[in-house]
Design a protein around this motif. Structure first.
Motif, PDB file in Angstrom:
ATOM      1  N   LYS A   2       0.843  -1.204   0.000  1.00 52.19           N
ATOM      2  CA  LYS A   2       0.000   0.000   0.000  1.00 52.19           C
ATOM      3  C   LYS A   2       0.878   1.255   0.000  1.00 52.19           C
ATOM      4  CE  LYS A   2      -3.755  -0.419   2.442  1.00 52.19           C
ATOM      5  NZ  LYS A   2      -4.674  -0.429   3.587  1.00 52.19           N
ATOM      6  N   LEU A   5       2.137   1.968  -3.434  1.00 45.43           N
ATOM      7  CA  LEU A   5       1.107   2.583  -4.280  1.00 45.43           C
ATOM      8  C   LEU A   5       0.961   4.069  -3.976  1.00 45.43           C
ATOM      9  CD1 LEU A   5      -1.587  -0.198  -4.303  1.00 45.43           C
ATOM     10  CD2 LEU A   5      -0.432   0.723  -6.293  1.00 45.43           C
ATOM     11  N   ILE A   6       0.990   4.400  -2.678  1.00 46.45           N
ATOM     12  CA  ILE A   6       0.900   5.813  -2.295  1.00 46.45           C
ATOM     13  C   ILE A   6       2.095   6.583  -2.860  1.00 46.45           C
ATOM     14  CG2 ILE A   6       0.957   7.411  -0.344  1.00 46.45           C
ATOM     15  CD1 ILE A   6      -0.569   5.239   1.256  1.00 46.45           C
ATOM     16  N   THR A   9       1.719   7.103  -6.589  1.00 39.86           N
ATOM     17  CA  THR A   9       0.724   8.150  -6.838  1.00 39.86           C
ATOM     18  C   THR A   9       1.308   9.530  -6.582  1.00 39.86           C
ATOM     19  OG1 THR A   9      -1.005   6.627  -6.154  1.00 39.86           O
ATOM     20  CG2 THR A   9      -1.586   8.954  -6.231  1.00 39.86           C
ATOM     21  N   CYS A  12       3.601  10.533  -9.377  1.00 39.28           N
ATOM     22  CA  CYS A  12       2.816  10.924 -10.569  1.00 39.28           C
ATOM     23  C   CYS A  12       2.359  12.370 -10.447  1.00 39.28           C
ATOM     24  CB  CYS A  12       1.608  10.016 -10.740  1.00 39.28           C
ATOM     25  SG  CYS A  12       2.040   8.342 -11.244  1.00 39.28           S
ATOM     26  N   PHE A  13       1.855  12.731  -9.275  1.00 43.04           N
ATOM     27  CA  PHE A  13       1.383  14.109  -9.066  1.00 43.04           C
ATOM     28  C   PHE A  13       2.541  15.096  -9.181  1.00 43.04           C
ATOM     29  CE2 PHE A  13      -2.403  12.283  -6.968  1.00 43.04           C
ATOM     30  CZ  PHE A  13      -3.342  12.957  -7.724  1.00 43.04           C
ATOM     31  N   LEU A  16       3.353  15.778 -12.686  1.00 39.07           N
ATOM     32  CA  LEU A  16       2.315  16.467 -13.442  1.00 39.07           C
ATOM     33  C   LEU A  16       2.169  17.926 -13.039  1.00 39.07           C
ATOM     34  CD1 LEU A  16      -0.360  13.666 -13.476  1.00 39.07           C
ATOM     35  CD2 LEU A  16       0.883  14.544 -15.444  1.00 39.07           C
ATOM     36  N   LEU A  17       2.406  18.233 -11.783  1.00 40.34           N
ATOM     37  CA  LEU A  17       2.108  19.579 -11.283  1.00 40.34           C
ATOM     38  C   LEU A  17       2.795  20.718 -12.037  1.00 40.34           C
ATOM     39  CD1 LEU A  17       1.847  19.086  -7.446  1.00 40.34           C
ATOM     40  CD2 LEU A  17       0.105  20.029  -8.972  1.00 40.34           C
ATOM     41  N   ALA A  19       3.306  21.285 -14.981  1.00 37.06           N
ATOM     42  CA  ALA A  19       2.672  21.617 -16.253  1.00 37.06           C
ATOM     43  C   ALA A  19       1.277  22.196 -16.069  1.00 37.06           C
ATOM     44  CB  ALA A  19       2.604  20.368 -17.128  1.00 37.06           C
ATOM     45  N   SER A  20       0.928  22.591 -14.845  1.00 36.78           N
ATOM     46  CA  SER A  20      -0.461  22.950 -14.580  1.00 36.78           C
ATOM     47  C   SER A  20      -0.908  24.250 -15.237  1.00 36.78           C
ATOM     48  CB  SER A  20      -0.697  23.024 -13.075  1.00 36.78           C
ATOM     49  OG  SER A  20       0.115  24.031 -12.536  1.00 36.78           O
ATOM     50  N   TRP A  22      -1.148  24.797 -18.364  1.00 34.04           N
ATOM     51  CA  TRP A  22      -1.936  24.479 -19.541  1.00 34.04           C
ATOM     52  C   TRP A  22      -3.378  24.217 -19.141  1.00 34.04           C
ATOM     53  CZ3 TRP A  22       0.618  24.907 -24.064  1.00 34.04           C
ATOM     54  CH2 TRP A  22       2.004  24.778 -24.045  1.00 34.04           C
ATOM     55  N   ALA A  23      -4.318  24.894 -19.786  1.00 33.71           N
ATOM     56  CA  ALA A  23      -5.710  24.622 -19.444  1.00 33.71           C
ATOM     57  C   ALA A  23      -6.648  25.309 -20.439  1.00 33.71           C
ATOM     58  CB  ALA A  23      -6.017  25.105 -18.034  1.00 33.71           C
TER      59      ALA A  23
ATOM     60  N   TRP B  73      -7.518   0.309  -5.384  1.00 34.97           N
ATOM     61  CA  TRP B  73      -6.732   1.412  -5.953  1.00 34.97           C
ATOM     62  C   TRP B  73      -6.750   1.215  -7.464  1.00 34.97           C
ATOM     63  CZ3 TRP B  73      -3.583   4.663  -2.639  1.00 34.97           C
ATOM     64  CH2 TRP B  73      -3.643   4.310  -1.281  1.00 34.97           C
ATOM     65  N   PRO B 256      -8.075  23.621 -12.956  1.00 29.81           N
ATOM     66  CA  PRO B 256      -7.591  23.820 -14.324  1.00 29.81           C
ATOM     67  C   PRO B 256      -6.977  22.587 -14.957  1.00 29.81           C
ATOM     68  CG  PRO B 256      -6.968  25.676 -12.951  1.00 29.81           C
ATOM     69  CD  PRO B 256      -7.548  24.636 -12.028  1.00 29.81           C
ATOM     70  N   TRP B 257      -6.445  21.685 -14.175  1.00 31.10           N
ATOM     71  CA  TRP B 257      -5.736  20.557 -14.783  1.00 31.10           C
ATOM     72  C   TRP B 257      -6.250  19.183 -14.370  1.00 31.10           C
ATOM     73  CZ3 TRP B 257      -2.798  17.314 -11.544  1.00 31.10           C
ATOM     74  CH2 TRP B 257      -2.661  17.781 -10.234  1.00 31.10           C
ATOM     75  N   ASP B 288      -4.799  18.879 -21.476  1.00 23.04           N
ATOM     76  CA  ASP B 288      -4.313  20.183 -21.022  1.00 23.04           C
ATOM     77  C   ASP B 288      -2.843  20.116 -20.627  1.00 23.04           C
ATOM     78  OD1 ASP B 288      -6.606  21.673 -21.345  1.00 23.04           O
ATOM     79  OD2 ASP B 288      -7.378  21.199 -19.362  1.00 23.04           O
ATOM     80  N   LEU B 289      -2.476  19.047 -19.954  1.00 17.31           N
ATOM     81  CA  LEU B 289      -1.108  18.936 -19.451  1.00 17.31           C
ATOM     82  C   LEU B 289      -0.105  18.642 -20.559  1.00 17.31           C
ATOM     83  CD1 LEU B 289      -1.916  16.906 -16.238  1.00 17.31           C
ATOM     84  CD2 LEU B 289      -0.978  19.211 -16.315  1.00 17.31           C
TER      85      LEU B 289
END
Lengths: 123, 302
Positions: A2, A5-6, A9, A12-13, A16-17, A19-20, A22-23, B73, B256-257, B288-289
């Motif tokens: 577990k 997995l955390i 995750t 991944c965030f 990604l952050l 590039a935020s 873009w919207a 999950w 936004p994302w 978007d990203l």
């Protein structure tokens, strides 16, 4: 497992952050307000969007209740606020008007929408 | 803006003017944005990524049966291959625990989805899609997944009510999405199922942007209250006629994302469960990203 997995995750965030920026550009607020009743004609219709927009590929149209376009067809950006799009209008008679907007955000995404407002003078 | 990015933007904007729907990768029909939902699938064949989707539920002990708890999950990735046609893959990592027993972990079977948008009507904010969902036998961990495959032809729909007259203005933010499917397992022991679900949404962004600015502050103005119903009725075998399912009230928050969703999971009957669970979900707007990679079909143009 577990915890793994955390951790995945969270990574991944983190990836990604950055590039935020873009919207899609959505309507944030407008003047006159969406669905409002105002006592006198505005000089301009102003729409603030949630993202910066490309004014060359964006437009605002204002039509009366018969479907006639009444704006001055001079959609332009604000010189200091890249999220603000403006179109001028002549003195509007009492009645309901529909504002239709189409914009391209600086990341090239298209969005569109419409809303109405009503001019109702006190006299 | 660097020259390369500027040139890219000019080219894509020009292409977008020729092909007006090219960059509407989100789930739009007309002025309506249909958010991705959690318990039921939306009708759009677009690029989407759900990571993670976490669901927790359980049953208290009763009649000598120990209390159980399960946490899933999950993820889902969908890619538009041809215009209006997408394929998706999803899976769940399952953690099951039973009081007094060691926990069981493992991957559920891989689920593949193919979906095609058959019809949409912009003025009436309506869309109909058809798809096939395939649960692949033995593609997961043996102790938590089925040893047989299941195929489920499914019809999806969505309808926004922005076309209602202004006399009922405050109903115009309402929208409904849903799915109707029939599942066919490859095992003679498992029952065929009629699978049906729908989501009722009230879009506060739509209210603010299209109907009436009532001055909602952030983040409230970016939220969509939703109630989802996800149900399945067995049609044959020993369980024929029995239904399981959940009712999921919650909220979807647009940023936004990504979209952040949270819902309660309420069993509709004792066969489904007896304790309220919860689910949280993150839908990442990959178009978007990563606009150079996602938001377009691989082959052809929208």
């Amino acid at each position: 497992m577990k915890r793994q997995l955390i951790a995945i995750t969270a990574i991944c965030f983190a990836l990604l952050l950055p590039a935020s920026a873009w919207a899609h550009a959505f309507l944030d607020h407008a003047d006159p307000k969406v669905g409002s009743v105002i006592a006198s004609s505005p000089d301009e219709i102003k729409i603030w969007f949630t993202q910066e927009i490309e004014p060359d590929f964006s437009s605002i149209e204002v039509r009366d209740s018969r479907g006639n376009e009444v704006d001055k067809q001079d959609t332009h950006k604000d010189s200091s606020d890249k999220k603000l799009l403006i179109v001028s209008v002549p003195k509007l008679a009492d009645g309901q008007y529909t504002v239709t907007w189409k914009v391209v955000s600086t990341d090239t995404h298209h969005t569109h929408g419409d809303f109405s407002f009503t001019v109702k003078s006190q006299s | 803006m660097p020259l390369g990015k500027k040139a890219f933007a000019a080219i894509v904007i020009a292409a977008g003017l020729v092909f007006p729907h090219l960059l509407l990768a989100h789930g739009f029909v007309g002025d309506r944005f249909f958010p991705p939902t959690i318990a039921t699938d939306d009708p759009f064949a677009v690029d989407e990524l759900s990571l993670p989707s976490i669901t927790a539920f359980g049953d208290p002990s009763s009649d000598g049966v120990p209390a159980t708890r399960e946490v899933d999950w999950g993820f889902e990735f969908d890619k538009e291959i041809l215009p209006h046609f997408a394929i998706g893959v999803s899976d769940d990592f399952i953690s099951q625990s039973e009081r007094g027993q060691p926990s069981t972990y493992g991957w559920d079977n891989i689920e593949l989805t193919a979906k095609y948008e058959l019809w949409h009507n912009d003025p009436h904010e309506a869309i109909v899609s058809a798809g096939l969902i395939a649960d692949i036998a033995s593609s997961g961990t043996e102790n938590v997944s089925d040893s047989f495959s299941t195929l489920a032809p499914t019809v999806y729909f969505g309808k926004g009510f922005g076309d209602l007259p202004e006399t009922v203005n405050f109903l115009r933010p309402l929208a409904v999405t849903g799915e109707l499917g029939e599942s066919f397992p490859t095992s003679s022991d498992a029952a065929n199922q009629f699978q049906y679900g729908f989501a009722i949404e009230y879009s506060l962004p739509y209210l603010q942007e299209e109907v009436k600015d009532i001055g909602l502050p952030s983040p409230l103005k970016d939220m969509i209250p939703v109630v989802e119903f996800a149900l399945a009725t067995d049609e044959n075998r020993a369980t024929g006629g029995l239904t399981t399912g959940t009712i999921n009230p919650g909220v979807l928050w647009q940023t936004p994302w990504c979209e952040l969703g949270a819902e309660a999971v309420i069993p509709v009957n004792g066969r489904t469960g007896s304790r309220v669970g919860f689910t949280v979900d993150v839908w990442i707007y990959i178009d978007d990203l990563f606009p150079k990679v996602f938001g377009y079909p691989i082959f052809g143009k929208d």
